[in-house]
Design a protein around this motif. Structure first.
Motif, PDB file in Angstrom:
ATOM      1  N   ASP A 288     -35.295  17.837 -16.592  1.00 32.27           N
ATOM      2  CA  ASP A 288     -34.406  18.037 -17.735  1.00 32.27           C
ATOM      3  C   ASP A 288     -33.546  16.790 -17.892  1.00 32.27           C
ATOM      4  OD1 ASP A 288     -32.734  18.914 -19.711  1.00 32.27           O
ATOM      5  OD2 ASP A 288     -31.893  20.588 -18.577  1.00 32.27           O
ATOM      6  N   PRO A 289     -33.650  16.098 -19.012  1.00 35.45           N
ATOM      7  CA  PRO A 289     -32.860  14.877 -19.192  1.00 35.45           C
ATOM      8  C   PRO A 289     -31.356  15.149 -19.246  1.00 35.45           C
ATOM      9  CG  PRO A 289     -34.055  15.406 -21.206  1.00 35.45           C
ATOM     10  CD  PRO A 289     -34.498  16.374 -20.156  1.00 35.45           C
ATOM     11  N   ASN A 290     -30.961  16.391 -19.461  1.00 38.33           N
ATOM     12  CA  ASN A 290     -29.538  16.728 -19.524  1.00 38.33           C
ATOM     13  C   ASN A 290     -28.924  16.910 -18.139  1.00 38.33           C
ATOM     14  OD1 ASN A 290     -29.619  16.703 -22.352  1.00 38.33           O
ATOM     15  ND2 ASN A 290     -30.324  18.827 -22.388  1.00 38.33           N
ATOM     16  N   ASP A 291     -29.759  17.013 -17.105  1.00 41.29           N
ATOM     17  CA  ASP A 291     -29.232  17.158 -15.745  1.00 41.29           C
ATOM     18  C   ASP A 291     -28.583  15.855 -15.305  1.00 41.29           C
ATOM     19  OD1 ASP A 291     -30.068  19.750 -15.467  1.00 41.29           O
ATOM     20  OD2 ASP A 291     -31.895  19.262 -14.374  1.00 41.29           O
ATOM     21  N   GLU A 292     -27.494  16.003 -14.529  1.00 43.01           N
ATOM     22  CA  GLU A 292     -26.858  14.795 -14.026  1.00 43.01           C
ATOM     23  C   GLU A 292     -27.710  14.209 -12.903  1.00 43.01           C
ATOM     24  OE1 GLU A 292     -23.081  15.281 -12.011  1.00 43.01           O
ATOM     25  OE2 GLU A 292     -23.635  17.285 -11.394  1.00 43.01           O
ATOM     26  N   PRO A 293     -27.684  12.889 -12.743  1.00 43.46           N
ATOM     27  CA  PRO A 293     -28.470  12.271 -11.668  1.00 43.46           C
ATOM     28  C   PRO A 293     -27.965  12.721 -10.298  1.00 43.46           C
ATOM     29  CG  PRO A 293     -27.599  10.616 -13.190  1.00 43.46           C
ATOM     30  CD  PRO A 293     -27.010  11.929 -13.569  1.00 43.46           C
ATOM     31  N   ALA A 294     -28.823  12.643  -9.324  1.00 39.27           N
ATOM     32  CA  ALA A 294     -28.472  13.083  -7.975  1.00 39.27           C
ATOM     33  C   ALA A 294     -27.321  12.263  -7.413  1.00 39.27           C
ATOM     34  CB  ALA A 294     -29.689  12.985  -7.064  1.00 39.27           C
ATOM     35  N   GLU A 295     -27.296  10.972  -7.693  1.00 41.21           N
ATOM     36  CA  GLU A 295     -26.204  10.137  -7.198  1.00 41.21           C
ATOM     37  C   GLU A 295     -24.856  10.609  -7.740  1.00 41.21           C
ATOM     38  OE1 GLU A 295     -25.929   7.718  -4.930  1.00 41.21           O
ATOM     39  OE2 GLU A 295     -28.003   8.211  -4.425  1.00 41.21           O
ATOM     40  N   ALA A 296     -24.818  10.968  -9.017  1.00 39.14           N
ATOM     41  CA  ALA A 296     -23.566  11.443  -9.604  1.00 39.14           C
ATOM     42  C   ALA A 296     -23.144  12.764  -8.966  1.00 39.14           C
ATOM     43  CB  ALA A 296     -23.725  11.607 -11.111  1.00 39.14           C
ATOM     44  N   LEU A 297     -24.115  13.639  -8.712  1.00 37.90           N
ATOM     45  CA  LEU A 297     -23.818  14.918  -8.075  1.00 37.90           C
ATOM     46  C   LEU A 297     -23.277  14.705  -6.664  1.00 37.90           C
ATOM     47  CD1 LEU A 297     -23.948  18.033  -7.965  1.00 37.90           C
ATOM     48  CD2 LEU A 297     -26.317  17.792  -7.216  1.00 37.90           C
ATOM     49  N   LEU A 298     -23.911  13.814  -5.911  1.00 37.18           N
ATOM     50  CA  LEU A 298     -23.453  13.551  -4.545  1.00 37.18           C
ATOM     51  C   LEU A 298     -22.047  12.948  -4.546  1.00 37.18           C
ATOM     52  CD1 LEU A 298     -26.730  12.178  -2.947  1.00 37.18           C
ATOM     53  CD2 LEU A 298     -25.612  14.346  -2.472  1.00 37.18           C
ATOM     54  N   GLU A 299     -21.781  12.053  -5.475  1.00 34.81           N
ATOM     55  CA  GLU A 299     -20.454  11.448  -5.554  1.00 34.81           C
ATOM     56  C   GLU A 299     -19.400  12.499  -5.903  1.00 34.81           C
ATOM     57  OE1 GLU A 299     -17.597   8.941  -4.937  1.00 34.81           O
ATOM     58  OE2 GLU A 299     -19.703   8.430  -4.582  1.00 34.81           O
ATOM     59  N   ARG A 300     -19.726  13.410  -6.793  1.00 31.48           N
ATOM     60  CA  ARG A 300     -18.794  14.478  -7.165  1.00 31.48           C
ATOM     61  C   ARG A 300     -18.516  15.386  -5.975  1.00 31.48           C
ATOM     62  NH1 ARG A 300     -19.826  19.441  -9.503  1.00 31.48           N
ATOM     63  NH2 ARG A 300     -21.956  18.834  -9.980  1.00 31.48           N
ATOM     64  N   ILE A 301     -19.554  15.686  -5.205  1.00 31.56           N
ATOM     65  CA  ILE A 301     -19.378  16.543  -4.021  1.00 31.56           C
ATOM     66  C   ILE A 301     -18.499  15.836  -2.999  1.00 31.56           C
ATOM     67  CG2 ILE A 301     -20.598  17.556  -2.050  1.00 31.56           C
ATOM     68  CD1 ILE A 301     -22.927  18.127  -3.998  1.00 31.56           C
ATOM     69  N   ARG A 302     -18.739  14.530  -2.787  1.00 26.84           N
ATOM     70  CA  ARG A 302     -17.911  13.764  -1.841  1.00 26.84           C
ATOM     71  C   ARG A 302     -16.445  13.764  -2.273  1.00 26.84           C
ATOM     72  NH1 ARG A 302     -21.943   9.519  -2.285  1.00 26.84           N
ATOM     73  NH2 ARG A 302     -23.529  10.006  -0.743  1.00 26.84           N
ATOM     74  N   ALA A 303     -16.210  13.552  -3.559  1.00 28.92           N
ATOM     75  CA  ALA A 303     -14.832  13.521  -4.072  1.00 28.92           C
ATOM     76  C   ALA A 303     -14.148  14.866  -3.883  1.00 28.92           C
ATOM     77  CB  ALA A 303     -14.831  13.112  -5.539  1.00 28.92           C
TER      78      ALA A 303
END
Length: 103
Positions: free
Chosen positions: A55-70
């Motif tokens: 799904d092109p609307n899904d956020e990239p995995a890197e963005a998800l990981l960064e959000r989780i870290r924050a």
């Protein structure tokens, strides 16, 4: 009347002789190696995200990981307040004794 039959069975090795057993074992080893490679390739495709349409609307995995870290850093930076739960006062049950009037 009882009849006795004599049935002579040839050994299994004459039916499935060494050449046939070797062929069967070789086919088994080849099939096993193929399935092992297939399992690895399926797992690799799954990790690359190639098994299902993306799904092109899904956020990239890197963005998800960064959000989780924050979020994790924010949660550990602020100590959470802990409050003691107060227990309810035990209420004394009122008992009625026959013949005695309560005030």
């Amino acid at each position: 009347m009882v009849r006795v039959f004599s049935l002579e069975l040839s050994p299994l090795s004459s039916f499935w002789g060494p050449p046939q057993c070797d062929q069967i074992e070789a086919r088994y080893q080849k099939a096993k190696a193929y399935t092992d490679k297939l399992t690895q390739s399926i797992l690799a495709k799954a990790f690359r995200g190639e098994l299902v349409p993306q799904d092109p609307n899904d956020e990239p995995a890197e963005a998800l990981l960064e959000r989780i870290r924050a979020e994790k850093e924010a949660a550990t930076a602020k100590p959470q307040k802990t409050t003691k739960k107060r227990g309810k006062k035990a209420s004394s049950p009122q008992q009625t004794i026959p013949g005695i009037e309560q005030a």
